[in-house]
Scaffold this motif. Structure first.
Motif, mmCIF file in Angstrom:
data_model
loop_
_atom_site.group_PDB
_atom_site.id
_atom_site.type_symbol
_atom_site.label_atom_id
_atom_site.label_comp_id
_atom_site.label_asym_id
_atom_site.label_seq_id
_atom_site.Cartn_x
_atom_site.Cartn_y
_atom_site.Cartn_z
ATOM 1 N N VAL A 26 0.869 -1.176 0.000
ATOM 2 C CA VAL A 26 0.000 0.000 0.000
ATOM 3 C C VAL A 26 0.906 1.226 0.000
ATOM 4 O O VAL A 26 1.740 1.384 0.890
ATOM 5 N N ASP A 27 0.762 2.085 -0.982
ATOM 6 C CA ASP A 27 1.703 3.191 -1.142
ATOM 7 C C ASP A 27 1.458 4.331 -0.168
ATOM 8 O O ASP A 27 2.402 4.932 0.338
ATOM 9 N N VAL A 28 0.196 4.640 0.093
ATOM 10 C CA VAL A 28 -0.078 5.737 1.009
ATOM 11 C C VAL A 28 -1.455 5.545 1.636
ATOM 12 O O VAL A 28 -2.374 5.029 0.994
ATOM 13 N N ALA A 29 -1.558 5.950 2.895
ATOM 14 C CA ALA A 29 -2.841 5.931 3.601
ATOM 15 C C ALA A 29 -3.264 7.356 3.906
ATOM 16 O O ALA A 29 -2.440 8.171 4.342
ATOM 17 N N ILE A 30 -4.522 7.658 3.667
ATOM 18 C CA ILE A 30 -5.080 8.951 4.051
ATOM 19 C C ILE A 30 -6.277 8.698 4.965
ATOM 20 O O ILE A 30 -6.844 7.604 4.984
ATOM 21 N N THR A 31 -6.666 9.698 5.712
ATOM 22 C CA THR A 31 -7.773 9.555 6.649
ATOM 23 C C THR A 31 -9.100 9.960 6.006
ATOM 24 O O THR A 31 -9.137 10.540 4.916
ATOM 25 N N THR A 32 -10.176 9.666 6.731
ATOM 26 C CA THR A 32 -11.501 10.117 6.299
ATOM 27 C C THR A 32 -11.509 11.627 6.116
ATOM 28 O O THR A 32 -12.047 12.144 5.120
ATOM 29 N N ARG A 33 -10.904 12.348 7.074
ATOM 30 C CA ARG A 33 -10.865 13.811 6.977
ATOM 31 C C ARG A 33 -10.107 14.258 5.737
ATOM 32 O O ARG A 33 -10.512 15.210 5.059
ATOM 33 N N GLU A 34 -9.013 13.591 5.432
ATOM 34 C CA GLU A 34 -8.220 13.982 4.265
ATOM 35 C C GLU A 34 -8.968 13.720 2.967
ATOM 36 O O GLU A 34 -8.852 14.492 2.009
ATOM 37 N N LEU A 35 -9.750 12.646 2.919
ATOM 38 C CA LEU A 35 -10.563 12.422 1.719
ATOM 39 C C LEU A 35 -11.570 13.554 1.565
ATOM 40 O O LEU A 35 -11.800 14.046 0.455
ATOM 41 N N ALA A 36 -12.156 13.994 2.660
ATOM 42 C CA ALA A 36 -13.095 15.126 2.584
ATOM 43 C C ALA A 36 -12.385 16.380 2.083
ATOM 44 O O ALA A 36 -12.931 17.128 1.262
ATOM 45 N N TYR A 37 -11.151 16.610 2.565
ATOM 46 C CA TYR A 37 -10.364 17.744 2.062
ATOM 47 C C TYR A 37 -10.192 17.643 0.552
ATOM 48 O O TYR A 37 -10.339 18.622 -0.182
ATOM 49 N N LEU A 38 -9.844 16.437 0.082
ATOM 50 C CA LEU A 38 -9.564 16.236 -1.344
ATOM 51 C C LEU A 38 -10.817 16.460 -2.181
ATOM 52 O O LEU A 38 -10.760 17.108 -3.238
ATOM 53 N N ILE A 39 -11.952 15.953 -1.725
ATOM 54 C CA ILE A 39 -13.210 16.133 -2.448
ATOM 55 C C ILE A 39 -13.539 17.623 -2.571
ATOM 56 O O ILE A 39 -13.906 18.116 -3.653
ATOM 57 N N LYS A 40 -13.388 18.356 -1.476
ATOM 58 C CA LYS A 40 -13.672 19.794 -1.485
ATOM 59 C C LYS A 40 -12.657 20.540 -2.345
ATOM 60 O O LYS A 40 -13.019 21.462 -3.089
ATOM 61 N N ASP A 41 -11.393 20.140 -2.252
ATOM 62 C CA ASP A 41 -10.339 20.817 -3.007
ATOM 63 C C ASP A 41 -10.544 20.678 -4.513
ATOM 64 O O ASP A 41 -10.174 21.572 -5.281
ATOM 65 N N MET A 42 -11.149 19.562 -4.940
ATOM 66 C CA MET A 42 -11.378 19.333 -6.360
ATOM 67 C C MET A 42 -12.729 19.876 -6.824
ATOM 68 O O MET A 42 -13.129 19.651 -7.969
ATOM 69 N N GLY A 43 -13.428 20.564 -5.924
ATOM 70 C CA GLY A 43 -14.677 21.207 -6.303
ATOM 71 C C GLY A 43 -15.817 20.249 -6.559
ATOM 72 O O GLY A 43 -16.754 20.569 -7.308
#
Length: 458
Positions: free
Chosen positions: A253-270
């Motif tokens: 597994v190359d990288v792990a992100i958290t639930t919060r970070e996925l929310a950041y990414l979704i918002k960041d991508m509009g």
């Protein structure tokens, strides 16, 4: 370091120290705290608890922007930044997504689907499994897989391992190995007990199949695959970087992100999360059962193992698929279950502080159990350090209860609720792994444990 305390922000209230299960947070009242990394198991409960923060409104845009940049957070993040925080790995994810030569695969843990909607205004415990799949597809991942499939795989391996230990005289009790903070705690504090751990990798690390079996299915070059896991747990970053997690021939597994970070990414991508349609995960590594789903709650791993173990031992359907005897929120609870001719004695530990008396009883020869589930976080993964931030302590009990309820509701609505009945699981054994706990599956899906300071990267 995966978990950090910003001394510029910390007020020394020591509320983080109160929730730390291993007493790793040190300092005087009223002064900035420090983390003793020789003790820290990276569970992130301090991140959830922390109330000292910097914000644009209270501290000004420049101070806020500086802290956001220090933490490598997207510019779209505008929420308060708290003193206790975990690493952000979104830059690695974005780089992989932007590289046209990289094949990106993502897996999502069961607890994420009952947490992520909260970061978009959803009610506590809202189930957003298929909406999350749609979001990941719009982010640009090539394959949208599910850790729940890996959880079903874990049950096949762990259940078979337990049956062998019980029937053939192996080391008992056997402890679950799904929680990396718990595994790290045992390695550091009770290294002489490491053979009591199941040798199975956690569901996240069962993701080794993505770069092997998954690559073969789609004729991908495994060297070009970049795998991301979305987890409710801050310790998963540590786990995926362990040196031995490379049975695929690459970092599994190359990288792990958290639930919060996925929310950041979704918002960041509009992406407008609430307006997304519900979509399915990619097959076959996105097919899962109710048993895989309940891994997210305390007692869930135990219940999933019993659903399958009962039928493997007796050859008969389990009388009740809901194993209510192992459900609950007690710090340590036990049950005896009739499985054929075996009186299976099990225990469930909720919260790492509560495992110490259990371990001391084991050392003293006073623990008469076959199988013990241990979860570091108080209500299991639904209360993980990487889940949406709960600003008020009064919210926690309601949130944990709602997320747990949402998890069991999802289990109940699924057509298949036992791991061994997942047709995609049957297929991977038929075509690739051959047999649970066999030579092939042991190489790919099992691991070993460390003692002392070896392998403890932070």
């Amino acid at each position: 370091m995966i978990i950090n305390i910003d001394k510029d922000i910390c007020t020394g209230c020591r509320e983080c120290a109160e929730v730390c299960p291993v007493s790793a947070i040190e300092g005087e009242q009223g002064k900035p705290q420090e983390i003793n990394y020789d003790k820290c198991v990276m569970c992130g409960q301090c991140v959830q608890k922390c109330k000292a923060y910097v914000s644009i409104v209270d501290h000004g845009a420049e101070a806020y922007d500086n802290k956001r940049a220090e933490r490598n957070l997207p510019n779209s993040v505008l929420e308060p930044l708290f003193a206790a925080y975990n690493n952000c790995n979104l830059d690695k994810v974005k780089a992989a997504l932007a590289d046209k030569d990289t094949i990106t695969m993502v897996q999502c843990a069961p607890a994420v689907r009952v947490g992520i909607a909260e970061d978009f205004g959803g009610e506590l415990g809202t189930l957003a499994a298929r909406k999350m799949a749609a979001a990941l597809r719009r982010i640009g991942f090539n394959k949208i897989y599910d850790t729940n499939f890996n959880a079903d795989l874990t049950i096949m391996e762990e259940g078979t391992e337990l049956i062998k230990r019980v029937t053939e005289g192996g080391i008992l009790p056997m402890f679950t190995s799904c929680c990396p903070a718990w595994v790290t705690f045992l390695e550091r504090n009770y290294p002489e007990m490491k053979d009591h751990l199941s040798s199975c990798k956690s569901p996240q690390q069962m993701g080794a199949i993505f770069k092997t079996y998954g690559a073969e299915l789609d004729n991908y070059d495994p060297a070009k695959i970049f795998t991301v896991s979305v987890m409710p747990c801050t310790c998963k970053e540590f786990e995926c970087n362990r040196e031995e997690m490379n049975s695929s021939g690459y970092q599994d597994v190359d990288v792990a992100i958290t639930t919060r970070e996925l929310a950041y990414l979704i918002k960041d991508m509009g992406i407008d999360f609430n307006s997304l349609p519900e979509e399915d995960y990619d097959q076959p590594l996105g097919m899962y059962t109710g048993a895989g789903t309940i891994f997210g709650v305390t007692g869930g791993v135990m219940e999933a193992a019993i659903r399958t173990g009962y039928e493997l031992i007796t050859g008969q359907p389990i009388p009740a698929v809901d194993v209510s005897a192992v459900r609950g929120s007690d710090a340590f609870r036990t049950a005896t279950l009739k499985v054929g001719d075996i009186d299976l004695k099990v225990g469930i530990v909720a919260g790492l502080k509560n495992v110490i008396p259990v371990m001391e009883d084991l050392k003293a020869g006073k623990l008469d159990l076959h199988f013990i589930e241990v979860m570091t976080c108080p209500a299991g993964c639904v209360s993980g350090g990487g889940q949406p931030k709960l600003l008020l302590d009064s919210e926690k009990e309601a949130a944990y209860e709602a997320r747990t309820k949402g998890t069991y509701a999802h289990d109940a609505e699924l057509t298949i609720r036992k791991s061994h009945e997942n047709p995609a699981i049957a297929k991977i054994y038929e075509d690739y792994l051959l047999t649970p706990n066999g030579k092939e599956s042991h190489h790919m899906l099992h691991t070993h444990y460390c003692t002392g300071e070896n392998n403890f990267k932070k």
